[in-house]
Design a protein around this motif. Sequence first.
Motif, PDB file in Angstrom:
ATOM      1  N   THR A  80       1.002  -1.135  -0.073  1.00 43.77           N
ATOM      2  CA  THR A  80      -0.069   0.065   0.066  1.00 43.77           C
ATOM      3  C   THR A  80       0.840   1.250  -0.070  1.00 43.77           C
ATOM      4  OG1 THR A  80      -0.094   0.314   2.413  1.00 43.77           O
ATOM      5  CG2 THR A  80      -1.712  -1.170   1.318  1.00 43.77           C
ATOM      6  N   ALA A 130      -2.021  -7.015   0.727  1.00 47.79           N
ATOM      7  CA  ALA A 130      -2.567  -5.532   0.837  1.00 47.79           C
ATOM      8  C   ALA A 130      -3.645  -5.513   1.643  1.00 47.79           C
ATOM      9  CB  ALA A 130      -2.663  -4.539  -0.599  1.00 47.79           C
ATOM     10  N   MET A 134      -4.606  -4.644   5.665  1.00 41.73           N
ATOM     11  CA  MET A 134      -5.540  -3.620   5.800  1.00 41.73           C
ATOM     12  C   MET A 134      -6.749  -4.223   6.828  1.00 41.73           C
ATOM     13  SD  MET A 134      -6.574  -1.203   2.489  1.00 41.73           S
ATOM     14  CE  MET A 134      -5.754  -2.195   1.195  1.00 41.73           C
ATOM     15  N   HIS A 141     -11.232  -1.244   2.301  1.00 44.20           N
ATOM     16  CA  HIS A 141     -10.960  -0.355   1.341  1.00 44.20           C
ATOM     17  C   HIS A 141     -12.200   0.137   0.821  1.00 44.20           C
ATOM     18  CE1 HIS A 141      -9.691   1.623  -2.413  1.00 44.20           C
ATOM     19  NE2 HIS A 141      -8.337   1.473  -1.888  1.00 44.20           N
ATOM     20  N   LYS A 157       1.003  -1.401  -5.657  1.00 46.52           N
ATOM     21  CA  LYS A 157       0.187  -0.456  -4.462  1.00 46.52           C
ATOM     22  C   LYS A 157      -0.931  -0.068  -4.452  1.00 46.52           C
ATOM     23  CE  LYS A 157       5.242   0.689  -3.186  1.00 46.52           C
ATOM     24  NZ  LYS A 157       5.174  -0.036  -1.949  1.00 46.52           N
ATOM     25  N   VAL A 158      -1.901  -0.294  -3.288  1.00 48.74           N
ATOM     26  CA  VAL A 158      -3.162   0.054  -3.249  1.00 48.74           C
ATOM     27  C   VAL A 158      -3.219   1.566  -2.894  1.00 48.74           C
ATOM     28  CG1 VAL A 158      -5.267  -0.550  -1.935  1.00 48.74           C
ATOM     29  CG2 VAL A 158      -3.962  -2.230  -2.927  1.00 48.74           C
TER      30      VAL A 158
END
Length: 766
Positions: A80, A130, A134, A141, A157-158
Amino acid sequence: MIEPLPPGRARLIGPYQLLGLLGAGGMGEVYLARPAGSADPLGGLVALKTVRAELDLDDGFRIRFRREIDAAGAVRSPHTAALVGGDAGGRLPWLATEYVPGPSLAEAVIRGGPMPEPVVREMGAGLAHALADMHAVRVLHRDLKPGNVLLGADGPKVIDFGIAQAFDATQLTRTGVVVGSPGYISPEHVNGSRALVPASDVFCLGAVLAFAATGRGPFDDSDMAAVIFRIAQGEAELSGVPPQLRAVIEECLHRDAGARPTPRQLAGMLLSEGRAVGEPFPWTDEIRGQLAEHAAGARAVVEAAAPSAAAPPVPSGAPHPGGPALAPTPVVPVAVPGERQGNKGLWIALAAVATAVCVVLGAVLLPGLFEGDGGGDGNAGGGARPTASASDAVRTQAGPAVIPGADAGHTGDFGAAATDVSAKPADWKAWKAEVENGPVKCVLAGASLACGGPRRITVLDAANGEQRWRTEPGRAGSGPASVAAVIGTTVYAFQDGALVAFGLDDGARKWREPLPEGARVTDSVQSGGVLYYATRAAATGAARILAHQLTGRQTRKWDKPWDGPADEAELSFADGRLVAVGDGVTVLKGADGARLAAIGAGDLTCRTPVLKGKELLCAGSDGLTVVDVTAPQNRRSVAAGVDIAYRPAVSRDGKVVVSSRTRVYAFGLADGRQYWATYDDVDGGLNVSGAPVLAGDSAIVLRERGIDAFAMDSTEEADSTGSSLLTEWPGGPAARHDPASISLVARGDAVFLSFDDGTVVSLHAP
């Protein structure tokens, strides 16, 4: 890409100097920024998000914004974009995250087409990790889509999981409006449920992977009502997805949230084993080209920006003139259907009336992570620092590497890293080593110098020249050994009739792939994790060009016959195109070897070719011919009248350095303007002995008895001279060396040279 700052825009927000506009929409703006007063102009780059000054920000908004800063700061994941800081209490709230210099997944697929299955799997595994990271800290998200996935050099990457709650249920939420990208939302969204669960993100990731593999979303339809109906009913279109990958995506898109895999289960389903430590992410050549464009764009904006000290600090809450603002997720109106539209219309009506389907930029905080609605400055303590936007050097686990094999276009530009004294190997001192009895060519990888010689590979300590390891000699008649690439902690070399991977630290063999019986390699070039090489069969003389994936799942990508003489093949690579130069010129697509263009034998003299983007520089006895490889009929001349003896060098800002055997010149590649030339004195000039290379702002030139450096930024039309480092070449005053055999690598204030008698030396740069 990056746009100039809007006129009248304050140049500082919080502790950051704004450099350029990354995106804008209805709710706010995103800027490329760096810490004000930073001594390192390329360090600490961030993507800074802020809201429009004219928005009415009540206390509830600021409470939600602070919570989202805290939520984003809680996520610690290499997959991320890390939160760096934020302020919810100022007049103009902002948050800053790591800047990722690369395209979004949406941009990459639109420009380059669908990704190969192995790349989709690698990327999907990273995105699944990712989500796992989280969810581990109770953050959802809620808007995972192609536009919220950035492709960085080290993997996906988020982004945009930091301000969803702040904008939710305020200005953007109203009946009949879908905020976000309905093709990438879950049935839980569509059915009006506010009890979103981690499996909702997994559903969105399944849709993202389908897009990456096919170039379209699984629920795409020109009718918005049809999109939402298909999501609610589980009618995904996956016909173009490879069968084994399709089975995984179908698990993600299950209508029942409880039947979907967890993120960690999904990562295992996508990728049974990870890449070796230190190996780069196996992006396609097309994506690597886009990464280079984004990095170059960021560097250009940073270098063009005025020093941050020139602008006085501006309070972070200071209002600024209007102009567009950012809401990267578009607002799409949806008409509420009438009674006669049937079941599909009923689903849309239920979704619209029950709740707005609100998929906003960012993440939603899961209940119970943080308590209290009080104030505070909103700064996220301990946020990870951003990565640099670009690098002048190829990166390895041991640090930056400046190696000829990494310069796939043979531009000879070692960049600013070659003049950074702190970047040379630790405890370096001038040294001399004898590697083999015969010509050697070396590449520099961090603290190691890897050299290929007549029969073996030898790796030296770059700081002192001491031998670290060497391979057993190849069998007689198998040809010389050569280092093809050094990536991460692996040396890839041709030796004893095979392509072999060795551990950089200890020389342990990782794998070996034999060449066809009797074939020998005549040239090779590396781009990212792919090696392209030309071979010739001893028995038949047949020539071929091959592409070999070195990183990730090691495999041969393609193998094509070549109608040119293999002994004369010189390979260059740029922007996804492989250019093979012999009697003629052949342009191939790096991804699959498809022929893109060609110039027939005898139509062009092209010795020591250099590829700069789409321009091929062909040296000759009367200057350079510059050819557009996308339209080979388009040609122009530069440096007319110069009998070019060695390979030219091309700088990042478009200057080309050429040399005859007695003089060195610098020209503008685009306009042909001559910037400077060395004196042609009565003693016969410089006695140039090798190709020039570029290190920072200097051109380094090999002379018969030493090295000269010339300032690249001279703008005088008259002759100029450079500073010299005189030294005796190996063998003493009477020694002579083949100029074509001398190779030079620049790093810090040190240069590394290898010679035709097996000698390698390292000297202070001039």
